[in-house]
Design a protein around this motif. Structure first.
Motif, PDB file in Angstrom:
ATOM      1  N   LEU A   1      -6.907   8.270   1.551  1.00  0.00           N
ATOM      2  CA  LEU A   1      -7.036   9.029   0.300  1.00  0.00           C
ATOM      3  C   LEU A   1      -7.874  10.283   0.522  1.00  0.00           C
ATOM      4  CD1 LEU A   1      -6.704   9.268  -2.769  1.00  0.00           C
ATOM      5  CD2 LEU A   1      -8.670   7.775  -3.037  1.00  0.00           C
ATOM      6  N   LEU A   2      -8.977  10.116   1.260  1.00  0.00           N
ATOM      7  CA  LEU A   2      -9.866  11.244   1.513  1.00  0.00           C
ATOM      8  C   LEU A   2      -9.148  12.320   2.316  1.00  0.00           C
ATOM      9  CD1 LEU A   2     -12.710  12.205   1.034  1.00  0.00           C
ATOM     10  CD2 LEU A   2     -13.374  11.248   3.216  1.00  0.00           C
TER      11      LEU A   2
ATOM     12  N   VAL B   1      -5.697  12.275  -8.166  1.00  0.00           N
ATOM     13  CA  VAL B   1      -5.442  11.345  -7.065  1.00  0.00           C
ATOM     14  C   VAL B   1      -6.576  10.343  -6.900  1.00  0.00           C
ATOM     15  CG1 VAL B   1      -5.464  11.314  -4.551  1.00  0.00           C
ATOM     16  CG2 VAL B   1      -3.795  12.658  -5.720  1.00  0.00           C
ATOM     17  N   GLY B   2      -7.799  10.773  -7.182  1.00  0.00           N
ATOM     18  CA  GLY B   2      -8.930   9.886  -6.952  1.00  0.00           C
ATOM     19  C   GLY B   2      -9.389   9.132  -8.188  1.00  0.00           C
ATOM     20  N   TYR B   3      -8.624   9.171  -9.297  1.00  0.00           N
ATOM     21  CA  TYR B   3      -9.106   8.558 -10.526  1.00  0.00           C
ATOM     22  C   TYR B   3      -9.192   7.049 -10.449  1.00  0.00           C
ATOM     23  CZ  TYR B   3     -10.393  11.542 -14.309  1.00  0.00           C
ATOM     24  OH  TYR B   3     -11.097  12.357 -15.142  1.00  0.00           O
ATOM     25  N   TYR B   4     -10.193   6.509 -11.100  1.00  0.00           N
ATOM     26  CA  TYR B   4     -10.385   5.072 -11.043  1.00  0.00           C
ATOM     27  C   TYR B   4     -10.545   4.459 -12.438  1.00  0.00           C
ATOM     28  CZ  TYR B   4     -13.113   0.795 -10.596  1.00  0.00           C
ATOM     29  OH  TYR B   4     -13.586  -0.465 -10.747  1.00  0.00           O
ATOM     30  N   ILE B   5     -11.463   5.014 -13.213  1.00  0.00           N
ATOM     31  CA  ILE B   5     -11.821   4.410 -14.496  1.00  0.00           C
ATOM     32  C   ILE B   5     -10.651   4.352 -15.476  1.00  0.00           C
ATOM     33  CG2 ILE B   5     -13.229   4.762 -16.561  1.00  0.00           C
ATOM     34  CD1 ILE B   5     -14.819   3.645 -14.340  1.00  0.00           C
ATOM     35  N   THR B   6     -10.002   5.490 -15.684  1.00  0.00           N
ATOM     36  CA  THR B   6      -8.946   5.523 -16.689  1.00  0.00           C
ATOM     37  C   THR B   6      -7.772   4.619 -16.339  1.00  0.00           C
ATOM     38  OG1 THR B   6      -9.642   7.772 -17.148  1.00  0.00           O
ATOM     39  CG2 THR B   6      -7.552   7.080 -18.089  1.00  0.00           C
ATOM     40  N   PRO B   7      -7.243   4.673 -15.092  1.00  0.00           N
ATOM     41  CA  PRO B   7      -6.167   3.730 -14.766  1.00  0.00           C
ATOM     42  C   PRO B   7      -6.613   2.273 -14.917  1.00  0.00           C
ATOM     43  CG  PRO B   7      -6.319   5.400 -13.073  1.00  0.00           C
ATOM     44  CD  PRO B   7      -7.483   5.611 -13.975  1.00  0.00           C
TER      45      PRO B   7
ATOM     46  N   GLY C   1     -10.437  -1.661   2.639  1.00  0.00           N
ATOM     47  CA  GLY C   1     -10.840  -0.723   1.590  1.00  0.00           C
ATOM     48  C   GLY C   1     -11.220   0.626   2.195  1.00  0.00           C
ATOM     49  N   ALA C   2     -11.973   0.583   3.312  1.00  0.00           N
ATOM     50  CA  ALA C   2     -12.397   1.816   3.970  1.00  0.00           C
ATOM     51  C   ALA C   2     -11.200   2.574   4.534  1.00  0.00           C
ATOM     52  CB  ALA C   2     -13.392   1.493   5.076  1.00  0.00           C
ATOM     53  N   ALA C   3     -10.230   1.840   5.105  1.00  0.00           N
ATOM     54  CA  ALA C   3      -9.052   2.508   5.667  1.00  0.00           C
ATOM     55  C   ALA C   3      -8.256   3.193   4.565  1.00  0.00           C
ATOM     56  CB  ALA C   3      -8.179   1.495   6.404  1.00  0.00           C
ATOM     57  N   LEU C   4      -8.081   2.513   3.437  1.00  0.00           N
ATOM     58  CA  LEU C   4      -7.374   3.128   2.308  1.00  0.00           C
ATOM     59  C   LEU C   4      -8.142   4.349   1.817  1.00  0.00           C
ATOM     60  CD1 LEU C   4      -6.385  -0.096   0.352  1.00  0.00           C
ATOM     61  CD2 LEU C   4      -4.806   1.491   1.420  1.00  0.00           C
TER      62      LEU C   4
ATOM     63  N   TYR D   1       0.804  -1.225   0.000  1.00  0.00           N
ATOM     64  CA  TYR D   1       0.000   0.000   0.000  1.00  0.00           C
ATOM     65  C   TYR D   1       0.828   1.262   0.000  1.00  0.00           C
ATOM     66  CZ  TYR D   1      -3.346  -3.581   0.749  1.00  0.00           C
ATOM     67  OH  TYR D   1      -4.078  -4.710   0.588  1.00  0.00           O
ATOM     68  N   ASN D   2       1.971   1.255   0.714  1.00  0.00           N
ATOM     69  CA  ASN D   2       2.821   2.443   0.673  1.00  0.00           C
ATOM     70  C   ASN D   2       3.303   2.685  -0.744  1.00  0.00           C
ATOM     71  OD1 ASN D   2       2.634   3.197   3.290  1.00  0.00           O
ATOM     72  ND2 ASN D   2       4.393   1.998   3.970  1.00  0.00           N
ATOM     73  N   THR D   3       3.755   1.589  -1.383  1.00  0.00           N
ATOM     74  CA  THR D   3       4.214   1.703  -2.759  1.00  0.00           C
ATOM     75  C   THR D   3       3.122   2.347  -3.618  1.00  0.00           C
ATOM     76  OG1 THR D   3       4.982  -0.521  -2.303  1.00  0.00           O
ATOM     77  CG2 THR D   3       5.407   0.348  -4.504  1.00  0.00           C
ATOM     78  N   LEU D   4       1.905   1.853  -3.404  1.00  0.00           N
ATOM     79  CA  LEU D   4       0.817   2.308  -4.249  1.00  0.00           C
ATOM     80  C   LEU D   4       0.425   3.750  -3.970  1.00  0.00           C
ATOM     81  CD1 LEU D   4      -0.153  -0.251  -5.863  1.00  0.00           C
ATOM     82  CD2 LEU D   4      -2.347   0.753  -5.388  1.00  0.00           C
ATOM     83  N   LEU D   5       0.443   4.102  -2.686  1.00  0.00           N
ATOM     84  CA  LEU D   5       0.088   5.465  -2.311  1.00  0.00           C
ATOM     85  C   LEU D   5       1.127   6.431  -2.880  1.00  0.00           C
ATOM     86  CD1 LEU D   5      -2.229   6.636  -0.649  1.00  0.00           C
ATOM     87  CD2 LEU D   5      -0.641   6.864   1.249  1.00  0.00           C
ATOM     88  N   ILE D   6       2.389   6.043  -2.739  1.00  0.00           N
ATOM     89  CA  ILE D   6       3.459   6.898  -3.260  1.00  0.00           C
ATOM     90  C   ILE D   6       3.356   6.990  -4.779  1.00  0.00           C
ATOM     91  CG2 ILE D   6       5.960   7.074  -3.573  1.00  0.00           C
ATOM     92  CD1 ILE D   6       6.180   5.799  -0.736  1.00  0.00           C
ATOM     93  N   ARG D   7       3.041   5.838  -5.408  1.00  0.00           N
ATOM     94  CA  ARG D   7       2.913   5.860  -6.862  1.00  0.00           C
ATOM     95  C   ARG D   7       1.774   6.777  -7.287  1.00  0.00           C
ATOM     96  NH1 ARG D   7       1.021   0.580  -9.504  1.00  0.00           N
ATOM     97  NH2 ARG D   7       3.105  -0.186  -9.093  1.00  0.00           N
ATOM     98  N   THR D   8       0.645   6.683  -6.563  1.00  0.00           N
ATOM     99  CA  THR D   8      -0.499   7.531  -6.889  1.00  0.00           C
ATOM    100  C   THR D   8      -0.106   9.005  -6.812  1.00  0.00           C
ATOM    101  OG1 THR D   8      -1.910   5.852  -5.912  1.00  0.00           O
ATOM    102  CG2 THR D   8      -2.896   7.983  -6.298  1.00  0.00           C
ATOM    103  N   MET D   9       0.613   9.361  -5.734  1.00  0.00           N
ATOM    104  CA  MET D   9       1.045  10.750  -5.559  1.00  0.00           C
ATOM    105  C   MET D   9       2.009  11.157  -6.681  1.00  0.00           C
ATOM    106  SD  MET D   9      -0.268  11.888  -2.826  1.00  0.00           S
ATOM    107  CE  MET D   9      -1.398  11.039  -1.783  1.00  0.00           C
ATOM    108  N   ARG D  10       2.994  10.267  -6.929  1.00  0.00           N
ATOM    109  CA  ARG D  10       4.015  10.599  -7.915  1.00  0.00           C
ATOM    110  C   ARG D  10       3.392  10.779  -9.297  1.00  0.00           C
ATOM    111  NH1 ARG D  10       6.889   7.140 -10.995  1.00  0.00           N
ATOM    112  NH2 ARG D  10       6.010   5.424  -9.841  1.00  0.00           N
TER     113      ARG D  10
END
Lengths: 284, 423, 366
Positions: free
Chosen positions: B400-401, B359-365, B393-396, B199-208
């Motif tokens: 994000l929120l 940051v919140g995109y879902y469909i396109t990725p 899922g809620a914690a993630l 999750y850290n990897t993913l959060l950092i990737r999302t930010m980057r």
């Protein structure tokens, strides 16, 4: 930049033209992906690239078969009708509530204005996946998940920020002395509203409504969670289509949607200009 | 003003002091405004805020353990997990009783699933034992310690009991710790083993990636906004349509367009091969990776950058630039020292808006990102709709929120929510 | 006064309701399946003839089987089940049954006997892997490859051989099957696969093997993706359900070949969500009995190459409904195709799924 002065140096000239070329390329980047799907949707083959026949402009290479497919296929038709049933209803709900609230918000003394505004705008800011997951669980519990009403309410909530923003924007320049003048001449608040305020904010209301409509009409994340098979909308159908079998029918649908967007855009632009004229602002 | 206040309270036409009369009018005004806002506020609270809050509560909700194993938890109260000894017979008996009831109500698999997130393998112990324990006569079949261990040697593992005790509370930090690649051991929070960290990897990737997308948007948006702001109104309006059309076009239409363009057998690769820039055997990989997501999302979000920039640039007075140049500044200096600083608010507004949306995109990725180009949202969706680990899922989602709300707050400070413009 | 009368009325209606409406069948049926060619075959073989017998019934398809477990769990928690009959793989049906989310059935009572009188339990045999599960088909997850782009592979390990078979591959975005194939191709004997996979070293070993081709893999989550990717030339080989490959090859004439080596057998069938109201349940049971009888299961095989779950259906499997080709050689169970199969261990996966899912997702994201 409006024009190159006659005394410009060679370097300035070179920059002037290369800058135009750069901007041209960026505009191309913006528009080309949307434009390119239009000819592809008339492809006679089931491919996503231009066939040699198409490049030769041979009529053999083009056909309407993907459009026939769209209009002849049950699931595409159902999803289109679902979209057309959901979006206007959601629009009506968000426009009604949104306009009232925008008028309230534009009054001179509103307590907690900032906080209220933040709450009302939040559906636009909160990532869709979080809204969708939240509505999914909550609507399930109160029996709204998988119902027409549930999807309409969810979409109305998503459309409200747009109505608030556009209607408050038209009210920003609103001259309060007009309502006072009306009141002076004996009009009651209701008459004042319909005869004075309404015509002036109408362009904002309509463009807010169009935004709310397109929000619902394009929305896929929330409907995937809140809806069930009975509410399968056009974007939902496209999403499954894209993930599963990308048939060129999607391109035909996309082209139709682009045409709809152009119409909506033209309407909004017209209204915006009208509104600016009415309020005596110079056109930008 | 001072003169009036010294000469006694002023009266309104009906004789009440003006101050009070004004205050009443003000109160009425406030009330009327609130009455107009109330229906919508209520609507948003019910259809939107409450559902989101309710979902976020799942990130700490741990009632299931307490609900299903109440007697066991009570019996474990005095047990010291640090001793590394199995608990007393009483705990085993309590567990047998709880398990029997749970197996009959079919809730034992639910608690098993919950505990399995923290200690893989527990689910199988619970499920296998549940079938057998169902038939036990809890009053008379003791002692249970040997009986349970004989049934499944998982019950003889001290770690299993530690997990039950650690997660016996009604609320848990477990999901949040999991969302940052940690877990709650018996001695407090610890980092997860390397092969479970994600999750850290993913959060950092999302930010980057959101940052990269924001920068690409600035890079592409600035020249266009400048051109629009400096052209005569009629021409600018015409070009503005080119910016607004993508803005109004369905997200799915644009994403499908990119999917088709970027494929290895797609239009871009075909064109490059045809021109001769790329060899047919080595077509570019433009989709199902980070690049695909960045290209498609830059295109989708670009209008959100151009429009705020344009509206700020329109207000910049061109005479400043002329003044700078007349005083001997070169074109570049005049731009960089005079024009650019004035356009920074537009860049700021556009950047925050684009970043919040990205940051919140879902469909396109999900459609063009493959595995390397997915965002945290995709994993939230995975946990909500596929894996069933709703708490995680809620914690993630909560994390994000929090990021988004922080940015929203910054946006409100800098730009003001009221100044968001649409088209 | 009025209020109490009303409530009295409400109570009486509530009391009468179950008996009065027990025989009443709902005239709407929500079926959940996987979409694509498979759902189409179900529609033609089961739903169309059933609709012919029951005019006025409205059947709605929902393509959500991939998310069946999570969605049913949410509906159940909320006490608002909107699905009537769900098509699920065996492993999912076991999870649903364990958690009390699916209705337990007495197979002999609710299902039709074979034409010769053999009871349903006997006719389905071992395939009834859970009390909640009514098997429909035996399918397999196996590989298809582009006949015009690469040489014909003869072993599943070709997916790991990027030298001999250059190009992208598509694999399902989940650990099941992929982990087993990886170990098998890393030299683990077929019978030892699950023993090895049960250890941390085994998991690492499987992931290390998959890592050798990671940047060559397109991960899919819907069964129709691989045929599409193959047809577009985006991948040269890929795993998917055998029926999807069949329709790409036989119905769409794509240059695709089948690789049956180490095909992974699995079952798919119907599950009824727990807690349906009486009228909807009556409708579901009526449909279920019809749709799983010997003839209907055999009919489905005329549209898609999956093996019918009833022993009594096998002799009735004939030719393809439109193409007229013999279906038997295209079935995963055909002896020629089943010389080397991988038998997927439900029990093992039920115990280890969450753990391996987490590790697999972590590996994917790296």
């Amino acid at each position: 930049m409006s024009a190159l002065p006659p005394y410009a140096s060679t370097g300035q000239r070179a920059w002037y033209y290369s800058f135009r070329v750069i901007c041209g390329l960026i505009f191309f980047f913006l528009i080309a992906p949307i434009v390119v799907i239009i000819p592809l949707s008339f492809n006679a083959q089931d491919f996503f690239t231009f066939t040699p026949e198409m490049l030769r402009l041979d009529p053999e290479g083009f056909s309407l078969k993907h459009y026939r497919n769209f209009f002849g296929d049950d699931s595409w038709q159902t999803s289109m009708w679902n979209s057309l049933k959901i979006a206007p209803m959601a629009t009506i709900v968000s426009v009604t509530f949104g306009t009232l609230a925008a008028i309230g918000l534009s009054q001179p003394h509103v307590p907690f204005r900032r906080a209220i505004m933040a709450i009302l705008i939040s559906p636009m800011i909160v990532p869709l996946i979080i809204s969708a997951a939240g509505m999914y669980f909550f609507y399930s519990r109160i029996g709204l998940q998988g119902t027409y009403m549930g999807v309409v309410l969810a979409h109305a909530a998503l459309g409200i920020p747009f109505v608030i923003i556009t209607v408050t924007a038209t009210l920003v320049g609103f001259d309060r002395s007009l309502t006072r003048a009306a009141a002076n001449m004996g009009a009651d608040p209701v008459t004042t509203f319909f005869r004075i305020q309404m015509p002036l904010i109408m362009p904002g209301v309509i463009s807010g409504g169009l935004f709310a409509f397109i929000t619902s009409f394009d929305e896929v994340v929330v409907v995937l969670f809140v809806g069930s098979a009975g509410q399968r909308t056009l974007p939902w159908q496209m999403f499954t289509g894209l993930r599963e079998q990308i048939s060129p029918t999607i391109l035909a649908v996309a082209t139709i949607l682009v045409a709809i967007s152009i119409m909506l855009l033209a309407t909004v632009e017209m209204l915006r200009r009208r509104s600016e004229r009415l309020r005596g602002m110079s056109p930008t | 003003m001072t003169d009036i206040s010294q000469s006694g309270p002023m009266l309104a036409a009906d004789g009440t002091p003006l101050k009070r009369s004004l205050a009443r009018a003000l109160r009425m005004q406030k009330l009327r405004a609130l009455m107009l806002i109330a229906p919508l506020l209520l609507f948003i609270l019910l259809t939107f805020i409450l559902p989101v809050a309710d979902m976020l509560y799942r990130s700490v909700d741990n009632r299931i353990v307490q609900d299903v194993l109440p007697r066991t938890i009570e019996a474990l109260e005095d047990w010291d997990p640090g001793s590394n000894q199995l608990p007393e017979e009483a705990a085993f008996a309590a567990l047998a009783a709880d398990l029997k009831d749970a197996a009959n109500a079919k809730t034992h698999t639910k608690v098993a699933k919950r505990l399995n997130y923290e200690n893989p393998g527990i689910a199988s112990v619970f499920r296998k034992s549940g079938r057998k324990v169902k038939k036990w006569d809890v009053e008379n079949d003791g002692p249970y310690r040997e009986k349970l261990i004989e049934l499944n040697d998982g019950w003889g593992d001290v770690d299993l009991w530690k997990t039950i005790k650690t997660y016996s509370g009604v609320r848990t930090a477990g999901y949040f710790l999991n969302a940052v690649d940690m877990k709650l051991g018996a001695d407090g929070a610890e980092v997860r083993p390397e092969n479970e960290r994600i999750y850290n990897t993913l959060l950092i990737r999302t930010m980057r990636m959101s940052l990269i997308i924001t920068f690409s948007c600035i890079l592409l948006g600035y020249p266009v906004a400048w051109l629009l702001a400096n052209l005569p109104a009629s021409k600018a309006n015409l070009l503005l349509i080119l910016v607004l059309l993508p803005f109004w076009t369905s997200l799915l239409v644009r994403t499908s367009a990119w999917k088709i363009l970027l494929q290895q057998q797609g239009v871009i690769n075909d064109t490059l091969v045809w021109i001769g820039l790329v060899d047919d055997a080595n077509r570019l990989v433009l989709i199902n990776n980070e690049l695909g997501t960045i290209i498609a999302m830059t295109h989708i979000l670009l209008p959100f950058m151009i429009l705020p920039m344009y509206s700020v640039m329109q207000t910049i007075n061109p005479t400043y630039m002329r003044a700078a140049k007349s005083m001997g500044a070169t074109d570049w200096t005049a731009f960089w020292r005079v024009y650019f600083p004035q356009s920074v608010p537009g860049i700021g507004a556009g950047s925050i808006l684009v970043f919040i949306l990205a940051v919140g995109y879902y469909i396109t990725p999900a459609l063009v990102g493959g595995t390397k180009g997915t965002f945290i949202s995709n994993l939230i969706a995975y946990h909500i709709s596929t894996s069933g680990n709703w708490g995680l899922g809620a914690a993630l989602g909560a994390i994000l929120l929090a990021v988004v709300l922080l940015l929203y707050w910054v946006y409100d400070k800098i730009v003001g929510i009221d100044n968001v413009k649409l088209g | 006064m009025k209020l109490s009368k009303l409530s009295a009325l409400a109570v009486t209606t509530a009391l009468c309701a179950p008996s009065a409406f027990a025989e009443e069948m709902s005239n709407e049926l929500v079926l959940v399946s996987w979409g694509g060619a498979y759902q189409a075959s179900q529609h033609k073989a089961y739903v169309e003839p059933y609709l012919a017998q029951n005019p006025g019934l409205k059947v709605i398809w929902d393509e959500s089987s991939a998310e069946a477990v999570a969605k049913i769990r949410a509906m159940n928690e909320a006490g608002n089940v909107t699905w009537d009959l769900v098509d699920a793989v065996a492993a999912d049906s076991m999870r649903l049954c364990d958690e009390g989310l699916a209705e337990e059935l007495d197979h002999d009572e609710v299902l039709a006997a074979a034409p010769d009188g053999t009871s349903a339990t006997e006719d389905f045999g071992d395939l009834i892997v859970s009390d909640c599960f009514v098997p429909q088909i035996v399918y397999s997850t196996t590989f298809g490859y582009r006949t015009d782009l690469i040489d014909q592979p003869d072993t599943v390990c070709a997916i790991f051989d990027t030298e001999k078979y250059p190009g992208k591959r598509s694999l399902q975005r989940r650990p099941i099957d992929n982990m087993e194939w990886a170990l098998y191709c890393d030299g683990v004997a077929k019978d030892d696969i699950y023993d090895v996979l049960g250890t941390d070293e085994g998991v690492d070993r499987a992931l290390a093997k998959l890592n050798t081709i990671k940047d060559q893999v397109v991960w899919w989550s819907a069964g129709a993706e691989t045929p599409q990717l193959l047809a577009d030339g985006e991948v040269v080989m890929g795993s998917t359900f055998n029926g999807r490959l069949f329709s790409a090859i036989a119905e769409q004439n794509q240059p695709i070949g089948m690789l049956w080596d180490m095909q992974s057998f699995d079952l798919d069938g119907w599950v009824i969500p727990a807690g349906l109201p009486a009228d909807r349940k009556a409708r579901v049971l009526d449909f279920l009995k019809f749709a799983t009888d010997t003839q209907r299961l055999a009919d489905q095989a005329a549209y898609i190459s999956y093996g019918p779950a009833r022993a009594s259906s096998a002799p009735l499997v004939g030719k393809h409904a439109e193409l007229g080709i013999d279906m038997a050689p295209h079935m995963p169970t055909d002896p020629a195709n089943a010389s080397n199969v991988h038998v997927y261990d439900y029990e093992w996966w039920a115990d280890n799924r969450d753990d391996l899912d987490a590790k697999f997702q972590a590996w994917l994201a790296k």
